[in-house]
Scaffold this motif. Structure first.
Motif, short mmCIF file in Angstrom:
data_model
loop_
_atom_site.label_atom_id
_atom_site.label_comp_id
_atom_site.label_asym_id
_atom_site.label_seq_id
_atom_site.Cartn_x
_atom_site.Cartn_y
_atom_site.Cartn_z
N LYS A 70 0.86 -1.19 0.00
CA LYS A 70 0.00 0.00 0.00
C LYS A 70 0.89 1.23 0.00
O LYS A 70 2.10 1.13 0.24
CB LYS A 70 -0.92 -0.01 1.21
N GLN B 147 3.14 9.11 0.78
CA GLN B 147 2.53 8.91 -0.55
C GLN B 147 1.02 9.08 -0.45
O GLN B 147 0.39 9.78 -1.26
CB GLN B 147 2.89 7.52 -1.09
N GLY C 230 13.75 7.25 4.81
CA GLY C 230 13.40 5.89 4.38
C GLY C 230 11.90 5.63 4.32
O GLY C 230 11.46 4.49 4.44
N SER C 231 11.09 6.68 4.12
CA SER C 231 9.64 6.48 4.15
C SER C 231 8.98 6.60 2.77
O SER C 231 7.78 6.83 2.68
CB SER C 231 9.01 7.47 5.13
N LYS D 51 9.73 8.76 0.06
CA LYS D 51 9.50 10.09 -0.52
C LYS D 51 9.83 10.11 -2.02
O LYS D 51 9.23 10.86 -2.77
CB LYS D 51 10.32 11.15 0.23
N THR D 52 10.79 9.28 -2.45
CA THR D 52 11.16 9.31 -3.87
C THR D 52 9.96 8.98 -4.76
O THR D 52 9.70 9.69 -5.74
CB THR D 52 12.30 8.28 -4.14
N ASP E 190 19.65 4.90 -0.31
CA ASP E 190 18.80 3.81 0.13
C ASP E 190 19.54 2.50 -0.11
O ASP E 190 19.42 1.90 -1.16
CB ASP E 190 17.48 3.86 -0.67
N ARG F 62 20.28 6.26 7.34
CA ARG F 62 20.72 5.26 6.35
C ARG F 62 20.41 3.86 6.85
O ARG F 62 20.52 2.88 6.12
CB ARG F 62 22.23 5.37 6.04
N ARG G 98 15.39 1.66 7.39
CA ARG G 98 14.58 2.16 6.27
C ARG G 98 13.43 1.21 5.94
O ARG G 98 13.50 0.03 6.21
CB ARG G 98 15.48 2.36 5.04
N1 ATP Z 1 4.65 2.04 -0.78
C1 ATP Z 1 5.76 1.50 -0.34
N2 ATP Z 1 5.74 0.43 0.48
C2 ATP Z 1 6.88 -0.13 0.95
N3 ATP Z 1 8.12 0.31 0.62
C3 ATP Z 1 8.20 1.38 -0.19
C4 ATP Z 1 7.04 2.03 -0.72
N4 ATP Z 1 7.46 3.05 -1.50
C5 ATP Z 1 8.81 3.06 -1.47
N5 ATP Z 1 9.26 2.04 -0.70
C6 ATP Z 1 10.66 1.67 -0.42
O1 ATP Z 1 11.11 2.37 0.73
C7 ATP Z 1 12.52 2.56 0.66
C8 ATP Z 1 12.88 3.97 1.07
O2 ATP Z 1 12.33 4.88 0.15
P1 ATP Z 1 13.05 6.24 -0.25
O3 ATP Z 1 14.47 5.99 -0.61
O4 ATP Z 1 12.19 6.90 -1.24
O5 ATP Z 1 13.04 6.98 1.17
P2 ATP Z 1 13.10 8.53 1.50
O6 ATP Z 1 11.90 8.83 2.27
O7 ATP Z 1 13.36 9.32 0.27
O8 ATP Z 1 14.36 8.57 2.47
P3 ATP Z 1 15.47 9.72 2.74
O9 ATP Z 1 14.82 10.76 3.60
O10 ATP Z 1 16.56 9.02 3.44
O11 ATP Z 1 15.85 10.26 1.39
C9 ATP Z 1 12.94 2.24 -0.75
O12 ATP Z 1 13.65 1.02 -0.75
C10 ATP Z 1 11.64 2.11 -1.51
O13 ATP Z 1 11.69 1.16 -2.54
#
Ligand code: ATP
Length: 533
Positions: free
Chosen positions: A143, A148, A168-169, A171-172, A434, A459, A462
């Motif tokens: 989900k 998101q 690690g939540s 955001k990408t 990541d 790091r 995550r």
């Molecule tokens: N809907 C989802 N459910 C589970 N995992 C997810 C989901 N969307 C992304 N991820 C995974 O979560 C991990 C962390 O995502 P991402 O690198 O985007 O974190 P971030 O919030 O940008 O972290 P940071 O602040 O360190 O940049 C990635 O491995 C990604 O594939």
């Protein structure tokens, strides 16, 4: 004293001096920046008063915003919402309000929406109708993550969004999925580069690109990545036919100046690690880049895990009535609560010995294959520690600014694939990276800001995992002790007595008299639990 002892003593005092120098320089830079910003604000205010002009670049956002996401607030029972190309799905509209309230409460969601759209969060992928090819790519996840869930309806409505959520939540994809969706919707009428994502480091740009490729490949769009330290030719060629560009500022400006890239159609702009991108050092580059993007109708997004007050005004100058989405009480600097934080106050001269002890603790026996990431503060220190670790038999790889891009990429790949389970890095690796299964982060030297500390330790832990961050704290960083105590308290982590001895004074950054010290550590703060599937 033997020659070796003399050498060691000299080296230690050089290290301490260099760390102190770096902290001092950072403080001076900040002071200068604050001075310049104050001067500029005065000038801007005067200018605005004179011209009474409001363009997208200089528009002031309304100060008054309404926090619609916090559950105590009056969240209206949603009717069938529609904004821009987004229409709230029937299934989401029919959802009982209590489900939405529970979600807000559980994830400590706050939405400040000056336009008062009050869009419901997407509690499942079925609550949104992306292009079916996009749906098939994101379906690998159970989900949407909270950032998101909450940001997508606003992004699909064409709103500017500031998204603040823990490291690690996800955001990408929070900004990446709507970027691709946006281009699918507009590519019939617009050609050329429409989405631009700016990232502070080459490695992070490359990682964002890797995250987007499954989506863009699936829908037949072109995405390219431009960053320095590698030849330009291939980048120039790819730029000619691409729709989404992920870039670091330096190389992008370089390509802009030589006329190899046209950003005039960019109407979806993302600053990832936005607070970093708005800091001194990047600020001018960012302004110069944004100037080249579409002057009207541009959707601007800023995403980060830390959103210090100092950057908020500058951010507002690039945005138009942004909706601010935060997950997990992010108005205060806070770390991911699944990370166990250990802070040890040590003498500068005992750090090398201590590091070897920590490696024994975190990388031996059953833990021998676990990934450990060590942070140093400056390049010379990283290079020295790398040599020392190799001398002690460790298969360590390193990333810092003195290495070629090829060496940096190689080191990161070795660490990602597990060919080496020990990475030594400067803050070039602090944000965004990541890397799966990093179990432990060791801060050999404390970073220049507590924000950087939050990113560094992020790091590990995550995507719902847990992790450990072990920090060696020395007197050189004592001015950051108060801020660190706050972060530890905020995550319900033990605060060592020795750390409090440095004083719980911390700089209140938003105060006009920058540089004054205030006591603002809240020792009674208790964390709230955030869930992550
Ligand atoms: N809907 C989802 N459910 C589970 N995992 C997810 C989901 N969307 C992304 N991820 C995974 O979560 C991990 C962390 O995502 P991402 O690198 O985007 O974190 P971030 O919030 O940008 O972290 P940071 O602040 O360190 O940049 C990635 O491995 C990604 O594939």
């Amino acid at each position: 004293m033997t020659t070796a002892e003399r050498k060691e003593k000299k080296r230690l005092s050089e290290d301490a001096e260099a760390i102190e120098k770096k902290h001092k320089k950072h403080k001076k830079d900040k002071k200068e920046k604050k001075h310049k910003t104050d001067k500029k604000h005065k000038k801007d205010k005067k200018h605005k008063k004179e011209t009474k002009e409001s363009t997208n670049e200089t528009a002031e956002i309304p100060v008054e915003t309404k926090d619609v996401g916090v559950v105590e607030q009056d969240v209206p029972v949603s009717v069938n919402k529609s904004s821009g190309s987004y229409t709230q799905s029937e299934v989401l509209t029919k959802l009982p309000q209590s489900d939405v309230d529970d979600f807000y409460k559980e994830n400590e969601v706050s939405v400040k929406d000056p336009t008062e759209l009050n869009l419901r969060p997407l509690l499942s992928f079925d609550h949104v109708q992306f292009d079916r090819r996009i749906q098939s790519v994101i379906a690998k996840f159970p989900k949407p993550t909270p950032i998101q869930s909450v940001s997508w309806p606003y992004l699909l409505s064409g709103k500017d969004v500031i998204g603040v959520a823990e490291t690690g939540s996800g955001k990408t994809l929070a900004f990446g999925v709507p970027a691709v969706n946006h281009i699918i919707e507009t590519s019939k009428t617009v050609s050329g580069i429409q989405a631009l994502i700016i990232s502070p480091t080459r490695e992070l740009a490359s990682q964002i690109y890797d995250n987007l490729i499954p989506l863009t490949d699936k829908v037949g769009l072109e995405c390219c990545c431009v960053y320095g330290g590698v030849p330009k030719d291939e980048q120039r060629m790819k730029l000619r036919k691409c729709h989404i560009v992920v870039a670091t500022p330096g190389r992008l400006l370089d390509l802009l100046q030589e006329g190899s890239v046209n950003l005039s159609k960019v109407n979806y702009l993302v600053l990832d690690e936005a607070d970093r991108m708005l800091e001194k050092g990047f600020e001018e580059d960012i302004k110069n880049i944004i100037r080249e993007t579409a002057p009207h109708g541009r959707q601007t997004l800023m995403f980060t895990a830390t959103w210090p007050k100092e950057v908020r005004e500058l951010a507002a100058t690039f945005m138009n009535q942004p909706v601010k989405v935060s997950i997990g009480n992010r108005d205060e600097l806070s770390a991911n609560k699944r990370i166990k934080q250990i802070v040890e106050v040590v003498e500068q001269r005992s750090k090398d010995r201590k590091l070897l002890d920590l490696l024994k603790k975190y990388q031996s026996g059953a833990k021998k294959d676990e990934k450990v990431l060590i942070f140093a503060l400056y390049k010379k220190e990283a290079a020295r520690v790398e040599r020392n670790l190799k001398y002690n038999g460790y298969n360590v790889v390193a990333i810092h600014g003195d290495l070629t891009q090829q060496q940096r990429t190689h080191a990161l790949n070795e660490f990602k694939t597990g060919s080496s389970n020990l990475l030594l890095a400067t803050d070039v690796a602090a944000r965004g990276l990541d890397i799966p299964n990093v179990k432990t982060v060791i801060n050999l030297t404390f970073p220049l800001t507590v924000e950087d500390y939050v990113h560094r330790i992020g790091r590990t832990g995550r995507a719902g995992q847990t992790g450990v961050a072990h920090t060696l704290f020395t007197e050189e960083a004592k001015h950051l002790a108060g801020g660190l105590v706050n972060v530890l308290n905020g995550a319900n982590q033990p605060v060592p007595e020795d750390l409090i001895k440095f004083g719980t004074h911390t700089k209140k950054k938003e105060h006009g008299a920058y540089g004054a010290f205030f006591k603002d550590v809240d020792m009674s703060k208790k964390p709230k639990k955030i869930t992550f599937d």
